[in-house]
Each structure stands twice: as C-alpha cells, then as structure tokens.
Design a protein around this motif. Structure first.
Motif, short mmCIF file in Angstrom:
data_model
loop_
_atom_site.label_atom_id
_atom_site.label_comp_id
_atom_site.label_asym_id
_atom_site.label_seq_id
_atom_site.Cartn_x
_atom_site.Cartn_y
_atom_site.Cartn_z
N THR A 4 -26.33 -7.47 -7.49
CA THR A 4 -25.90 -6.91 -8.76
C THR A 4 -24.69 -6.00 -8.61
N TYR A 8 -22.07 -3.87 -11.72
CA TYR A 8 -21.96 -2.43 -11.86
C TYR A 8 -20.62 -1.88 -11.37
N GLY A 13 -21.37 2.15 -10.69
CA GLY A 13 -22.80 2.17 -10.39
C GLY A 13 -23.10 1.70 -8.99
N GLY A 15 -25.12 -1.36 -6.57
CA GLY A 15 -25.70 -2.69 -6.51
C GLY A 15 -26.55 -2.81 -5.27
N ASP A 16 -27.55 -3.66 -5.33
CA ASP A 16 -28.39 -3.84 -4.16
C ASP A 16 -28.85 -5.28 -4.09
N SER A 43 -22.35 0.56 -2.89
CA SER A 43 -21.66 1.17 -4.02
C SER A 43 -20.31 0.50 -4.13
N GLY A 94 -35.70 -0.30 -4.45
CA GLY A 94 -34.97 0.53 -5.40
C GLY A 94 -34.05 1.47 -4.64
N THR A 96 -30.98 4.68 -5.01
CA THR A 96 -30.38 5.72 -5.85
C THR A 96 -29.09 6.18 -5.20
N GLY A 110 -27.31 7.30 -9.95
CA GLY A 110 -27.30 5.92 -10.41
C GLY A 110 -28.44 5.18 -9.73
N HIS A 111 -29.23 4.41 -10.49
CA HIS A 111 -30.40 3.73 -9.96
C HIS A 111 -30.26 2.22 -10.13
N ASN A 112 -30.85 1.48 -9.20
CA ASN A 112 -30.89 0.04 -9.34
C ASN A 112 -32.10 -0.49 -8.57
N ALA A 114 -33.73 -4.25 -6.97
CA ALA A 114 -33.60 -5.68 -6.70
C ALA A 114 -34.99 -6.23 -6.42
#
Length: 122
Positions: A4, A8, A13, A15-16, A43, A94, A96, A110-112, A114
């Motif tokens: 992702t 972002y 943002g 991505g992971d 990032s 997850g 951060t 910022g959180h994501n 996968a």
C-alpha cells in the motif's frame, strides 16, 4: 503481495506489506507445517520513520504488543508461525510512523495494516 506504499505516498503516509516466504500475500501449507513470514514497512520519500510494528500471526484478529524496532523509513522482519488445524487464517501486521520526537504523543502518527491469508490443509 499486499503493498500500500504507493497509495499513501502522496499523503506522506506509511505503506506496509506482509508476505510468505515465496513473496505472495497468500499461501497454502499442511497442518503443523511452519510458515515463514516476511513483514516489510516503508515510508514514502521524506516520510515519517516507522516507530512501531505489531503482528497477529495466529489469525486471532487482534494485534499483539508492539515489537521493538529502530525508527527508520524502512523496517523488515522475518517471523514464523504454525497452524495445527485445517482452515483459513488471516494474519496481519500493523505499523505506526511517528512524527516528532516523543513517541508518547499521538499527534503526527500514521497507521497502516497489511493482511495475508494462510490456508491450512490436512
């Protein structure tokens, strides 16, 4: 592969991705077989450093306690899991990213998350 980072990048943002050993976001194994999992987080250029990473490698639906990582624009860790009963398990990671110097301050985070699936057969 779940990636992702591109989505972002324009927002600054994070991505992971979470992948099994062959680079896929899904895999099939036999019950009791070990599953090697590669988790990466990036990032975008000039993005915030990745400060925390938490996983659910059992398919329980809850992320565990954060894993200690050195804050950086790129984080990569390998983990292992095992599933003893047939079924489909949805694992997750997850991350951060933290803006500012104080990790205890929520402003600028910022959180994501996968996800990947593991299908276990007999």
């Amino acid at each position: 592969m779940i990636d992702t980072a591109t989505a972002y990048a324009n927002e600054g943002g994070v991505g992971d991705a979470i992948r099994d050993v062959d680079g896929s976001s899904s895999t099939q194994v036999k019950a009791g077989e070990d599953v090697r999992i590669l988790i990466t987080a990036d990032s975008p250029d000039r993005g915030l450093p990745i400060a925390t990473l938490a996983t659910d490698l059992t398919g329980a639906g809850l992320l565990g306690d954060p894993i200690a990582v050195t804050p950086a624009p790129h984080v990569s860790i390998a983990q292992q899991s095992r599933f003893d009963r047939p079924g489909t398990y949805f694992i997750a990671a997850g991350v951060t990213a933290q803006g500012g110097l104080d990790a205890g301050v929520a402003v600028g985070r910022g959180h994501n998350i996968a996800r990947a699936d593991v299908t276990v057969t007999e």
